[in-house]
Design a protein around this motif. Structure first.
Motif, PDB file in Angstrom:
ATOM      1  N   TYR A 103     -44.884 -21.251  -5.806  1.00  0.00           N
ATOM      2  CA  TYR A 103     -46.270 -20.755  -5.815  1.00  0.00           C
ATOM      3  C   TYR A 103     -47.230 -21.840  -5.344  1.00  0.00           C
ATOM      4  O   TYR A 103     -48.123 -21.590  -4.531  1.00  0.00           O
ATOM      5  CB  TYR A 103     -46.685 -20.272  -7.208  1.00  0.00           C
ATOM      6  N   ASN A 104     -47.049 -23.055  -5.846  1.00  0.00           N
ATOM      7  CA  ASN A 104     -47.926 -24.160  -5.438  1.00  0.00           C
ATOM      8  C   ASN A 104     -47.783 -24.459  -3.953  1.00  0.00           C
ATOM      9  O   ASN A 104     -48.782 -24.729  -3.270  1.00  0.00           O
ATOM     10  CB  ASN A 104     -47.647 -25.410  -6.275  1.00  0.00           C
ATOM     11  N   GLN A 138     -45.325 -17.342   4.436  1.00  0.00           N
ATOM     12  CA  GLN A 138     -44.478 -16.150   4.525  1.00  0.00           C
ATOM     13  C   GLN A 138     -43.053 -16.459   4.053  1.00  0.00           C
ATOM     14  O   GLN A 138     -42.459 -15.667   3.314  1.00  0.00           O
ATOM     15  CB  GLN A 138     -44.438 -15.628   5.965  1.00  0.00           C
ATOM     16  N   ASP A 139     -42.511 -17.583   4.473  1.00  0.00           N
ATOM     17  CA  ASP A 139     -41.160 -17.970   4.065  1.00  0.00           C
ATOM     18  C   ASP A 139     -41.056 -18.118   2.553  1.00  0.00           C
ATOM     19  O   ASP A 139     -40.078 -17.684   1.937  1.00  0.00           O
ATOM     20  CB  ASP A 139     -40.743 -19.283   4.735  1.00  0.00           C
ATOM     21  N   LEU A 172     -39.447 -15.835  -2.794  1.00  0.00           N
ATOM     22  CA  LEU A 172     -39.765 -15.290  -4.113  1.00  0.00           C
ATOM     23  C   LEU A 172     -39.341 -13.825  -4.205  1.00  0.00           C
ATOM     24  O   LEU A 172     -38.809 -13.388  -5.228  1.00  0.00           O
ATOM     25  CB  LEU A 172     -41.268 -15.424  -4.390  1.00  0.00           C
ATOM     26  N   ASN A 173     -39.540 -13.088  -3.147  1.00  0.00           N
ATOM     27  CA  ASN A 173     -39.204 -11.671  -3.115  1.00  0.00           C
ATOM     28  C   ASN A 173     -37.694 -11.447  -3.248  1.00  0.00           C
ATOM     29  O   ASN A 173     -37.260 -10.638  -4.054  1.00  0.00           O
ATOM     30  CB  ASN A 173     -39.741 -11.039  -1.826  1.00  0.00           C
ATOM     31  N   VAL A 174     -36.911 -12.160  -2.463  1.00  0.00           N
ATOM     32  CA  VAL A 174     -35.463 -11.922  -2.487  1.00  0.00           C
ATOM     33  C   VAL A 174     -34.805 -12.467  -3.756  1.00  0.00           C
ATOM     34  O   VAL A 174     -33.691 -12.062  -4.084  1.00  0.00           O
ATOM     35  CB  VAL A 174     -34.736 -12.482  -1.232  1.00  0.00           C
ATOM     36  N   SER A 210     -40.073  -6.676 -11.992  1.00  0.00           N
ATOM     37  CA  SER A 210     -39.624  -7.046 -10.645  1.00  0.00           C
ATOM     38  C   SER A 210     -40.034  -6.005  -9.614  1.00  0.00           C
ATOM     39  O   SER A 210     -40.329  -6.348  -8.466  1.00  0.00           O
ATOM     40  CB  SER A 210     -38.110  -7.253 -10.623  1.00  0.00           C
ATOM     41  N   GLN A 211     -40.052  -4.738 -10.004  1.00  0.00           N
ATOM     42  CA  GLN A 211     -40.495  -3.675  -9.088  1.00  0.00           C
ATOM     43  C   GLN A 211     -41.956  -3.908  -8.693  1.00  0.00           C
ATOM     44  O   GLN A 211     -42.322  -3.784  -7.525  1.00  0.00           O
ATOM     45  CB  GLN A 211     -40.344  -2.296  -9.742  1.00  0.00           C
ATOM     46  N   ASN A 212     -42.776  -4.239  -9.689  1.00  0.00           N
ATOM     47  CA  ASN A 212     -44.196  -4.497  -9.435  1.00  0.00           C
ATOM     48  C   ASN A 212     -44.387  -5.743  -8.579  1.00  0.00           C
ATOM     49  O   ASN A 212     -45.217  -5.754  -7.660  1.00  0.00           O
ATOM     50  CB  ASN A 212     -44.957  -4.640 -10.756  1.00  0.00           C
ATOM     51  N   LEU A 213     -43.635  -6.789  -8.897  1.00  0.00           N
ATOM     52  CA  LEU A 213     -43.742  -8.017  -8.109  1.00  0.00           C
ATOM     53  C   LEU A 213     -43.286  -7.787  -6.677  1.00  0.00           C
ATOM     54  O   LEU A 213     -43.908  -8.289  -5.740  1.00  0.00           O
ATOM     55  CB  LEU A 213     -42.923  -9.142  -8.752  1.00  0.00           C
TER      56      LEU A 213
END
Length: 127
Positions: free
Chosen positions: A29-30, A59-60, A65-67, A76-79
């Motif tokens: 995040y940072n 983006q990377d 974070l997404n994967v 996790s669905q919301n994120l």
């Protein structure tokens, strides 16, 4: 002949390599915020290639974070939906070189980071 490594880079590498999963998320995040701010500065300076590089790094990070989400949890669905929105916004910001879109992304990622830090504190106090 062996190259001398920058001590700060060595420290940062060790920091990442020894971090807990919770701290790695915080570092991501940072990092996303750091590169988003850089991208904004580069857009304002009309340095298109550097802006593209910085936004691509964000983006990377968001993609990572997404994967890494564990989809067995409802949160996790919301994120995932939020990460997809952020990725689409970053694509738009990169194409249009739009600082307003980056400001929106910075706000969302800051909120995610701050929430994550607060959750880490709560978990730490319960141990």
């Amino acid at each position: 002949m062996m190259a001398i490594q920058n001590p700060y880079n060595q420290y940062k590498q060790n920091d990442v390599m020894t971090a807990s999963p919770e701290n790695l998320t915080l570092l991501l995040y940072n990092g996303a915020l750091k590169f988003a701010h850089q991208g904004k500065i580069y857009i304002e300076q009309k340095n298109i290639s550097k802006a593209h590089e910085a936004i691509t790094r964000v983006q990377d990070i968001i993609q990572e974070l997404n994967v890494s989400l564990d989809m067995q949890y409802d949160i996790s669905q919301n994120l995932r939906a939020l990460y997809v929105y952020i990725l689409e916004s970053l694509l738009d910001a990169n194409i249009k070189k739009d600082t307003a879109v980056l400001d929106e992304v910075i706000g969302m990622v800051t909120e995610l980071r701050d929430t994550w830090k607060e959750a880490m504190k709560i978990v730490k106090t319960k141990k």
